[in-house]
Enzyme design. Structure first.
Site, PDB file in Angstrom:
ATOM      1  N   HIS A   1      46.668  -8.175  -1.311  1.00 11.90           N
ATOM      2  CA  HIS A   1      47.300  -9.423  -0.823  1.00 11.90           C
ATOM      3  C   HIS A   1      47.236  -9.514   0.700  1.00 11.90           C
ATOM      4  O   HIS A   1      46.832 -10.548   1.266  1.00 11.90           O
ATOM      5  CB  HIS A   1      48.769  -9.470  -1.269  1.00 11.90           C
ATOM      6  CG  HIS A   1      48.966  -9.771  -2.714  1.00 11.90           C
ATOM      7  ND1 HIS A   1      48.456 -10.887  -3.322  1.00 11.90           N
ATOM      8  CD2 HIS A   1      49.659  -9.098  -3.679  1.00 11.90           C
ATOM      9  CE1 HIS A   1      48.804 -10.911  -4.595  1.00 11.90           C
ATOM     10  NE2 HIS A   1      49.532  -9.822  -4.837  1.00 11.90           N
TER      11      HIS A   1
ATOM     12  N   HIS B   1      47.318  -3.061  -4.890  1.00 15.85           N
ATOM     13  CA  HIS B   1      47.642  -4.454  -5.196  1.00 15.85           C
ATOM     14  C   HIS B   1      48.236  -5.153  -3.966  1.00 15.85           C
ATOM     15  O   HIS B   1      47.793  -6.260  -3.591  1.00 15.85           O
ATOM     16  CB  HIS B   1      48.624  -4.508  -6.367  1.00 15.85           C
ATOM     17  CG  HIS B   1      48.980  -5.880  -6.810  1.00 15.85           C
ATOM     18  ND1 HIS B   1      48.338  -6.532  -7.848  1.00 15.85           N
ATOM     19  CD2 HIS B   1      49.923  -6.758  -6.353  1.00 15.85           C
ATOM     20  CE1 HIS B   1      48.857  -7.731  -7.995  1.00 15.85           C
ATOM     21  NE2 HIS B   1      49.833  -7.887  -7.112  1.00 15.85           N
ATOM     22  N   GLU B   2      49.215  -4.520  -3.332  1.00 19.74           N
ATOM     23  CA  GLU B   2      49.878  -5.153  -2.187  1.00 19.74           C
ATOM     24  C   GLU B   2      48.954  -5.214  -0.980  1.00 19.74           C
ATOM     25  O   GLU B   2      48.943  -6.206  -0.238  1.00 19.74           O
ATOM     26  CB  GLU B   2      51.162  -4.398  -1.837  1.00 19.74           C
ATOM     27  CG  GLU B   2      52.182  -4.328  -2.963  1.00 19.74           C
ATOM     28  CD  GLU B   2      52.581  -5.685  -3.492  1.00 19.74           C
ATOM     29  OE1 GLU B   2      52.458  -6.693  -2.750  1.00 19.74           O
ATOM     30  OE2 GLU B   2      53.022  -5.767  -4.656  1.00 19.74           O
TER      31      GLU B   2
ATOM     32  N   ASP C   1      51.100 -12.914 -10.388  1.00 14.57           N
ATOM     33  CA  ASP C   1      50.495 -13.714  -9.317  1.00 14.57           C
ATOM     34  C   ASP C   1      49.792 -14.947  -9.875  1.00 14.57           C
ATOM     35  O   ASP C   1      49.712 -15.976  -9.196  1.00 14.57           O
ATOM     36  CB  ASP C   1      49.491 -12.857  -8.530  1.00 14.57           C
ATOM     37  CG  ASP C   1      50.155 -11.652  -7.889  1.00 14.57           C
ATOM     38  OD1 ASP C   1      51.319 -11.782  -7.483  1.00 14.57           O
ATOM     39  OD2 ASP C   1      49.511 -10.591  -7.802  1.00 14.57           O
TER      40      ASP C   1
END
Length: 290
Positions: free
Chosen positions: A12, A8-9, A83
């Site tokens: 980004h 997930h990070e 988000d």
């Protein structure tokens, strides 16, 4: 869960790195924080600024949805990350407050309440217009989400490699992130210690730097040599200049001694002449007596 958070990070960060209008990544971590976040990506602008362009806001939307896009691509599912809330707020502000919608143009459709109260935006339009605003927000978010998935699918190998490294290290800097990304794009292996990862242009840069240092050293050495030669020549000139007065003094002394010698010679001549006169007189007296 750590694997999901890691992808997930990295989603980004990778989406931000692939967009020229996004802010550079400063730090990525999957260490939980006290505020409830299981990880985060820190972005730091290159310079201090107070305004954002439309392209920067669009890149921000794509970055917000990069984490969810990575979850869908890798795990074929999504999680409860917040988000979407942040992305929806930015998209709605772009359409209703900043005039960044082709459909509504320069019309201001919302006003912000007192920031010391709720600070929320209140619509200044009818129900039909509000429905059309919702449709515009949905379209903008959909396009941003599809762009996030397109970017990540095109760099799936980088997504996997960086996520694996982040799981092991838990926290990486923006420089480490970009170094791994560059290495993966070139098909290089990622070592455990990133200091061992050297790119050809870095080697050339180091060689050029070493060559420049050698040139500077040789130039400084030649400059020191020329300075020492100038100092030696200067010392020789001072010695010769000091010797000249001594020679002049010697000449003056010799010139002074010459007249003295001439005087002595003159006195000797006078004495010799007087001695010869006395001898002549004595001879004459002897002749007379004879």
């Amino acid at each position: 869960e750590r694997k999901i958070v890691s992808y997930h990070e990295v989603g980004h960060a990778l989406v931000s790195a692939l967009q020229k209008d996004a802010e550079p990544v400063q730090k990525i971590t999957i260490v939980p924080r006290t505020m409830g976040a299981l990880g985060y990506v820190m972005h730091v602008p290159e310079e201090e600024k107070f305004l954002n362009t439309q392209k920067e806001l669009e890149a921000m939307l794509v970055g917000y949805l990069g984490g969810r896009a990575a979850e869908e691509i890798v795990f074929d599912t999504v999680t409860t990350a917040n988000d979407i809330e942040q992305a929806t707020k930015v998209a709605r502000a772009m359409i209703t407050q900043y005039g960044m919608s082709q459909k509504f143009g320069l019309m201001g459709l919302a006003s912000q309440e007192n920031q010391y109260l709720s600070g929320r935006a209140v619509l200044n339009c009818g129900d039909d217009t509000a429905t059309e605003i919702d449709h515009e927000v949905m379209k903008l978010l959909h396009d941003s989400y599809e762009e996030s998935k397109r970017l990540l699918r095109g760099h799936r190998t980088a997504l996997d490699k960086i996520a694996e490294y982040l799981i092991r290290k838990e926290t990486i800097t923006g420089k480490e992130f970009m170094k791994i990304f560059r290495a993966v794009e070139r098909g290089m292996e990622i070592p455990e210690n990133l200091d061992e990862l050297v790119f050809p242009e870095d080697v050339k840069e180091l060689e050029d730097k070493a060559e420049n240092q050698e040139t500077e050293i040789s130039q400084s050495h030649s400059a020191e040599t020329s300075v020492s030669a100038d100092e030696l020549s200067g010392e020789e000139e001072t010695v010769s200049s000091e010797a000249e007065p001594e020679n002049k003094n010697q000449k003056s002394v010799s010139m002074e001694t010459e007249p003295a010698e001439e005087g002595v010679r003159g006195e000797q001549k006078k004495e010799d002449s007087s001695v010869s006169e006395d001898d002549q007189k004595q001879q004459e007296s002897e002749h007379v007596s004879d």
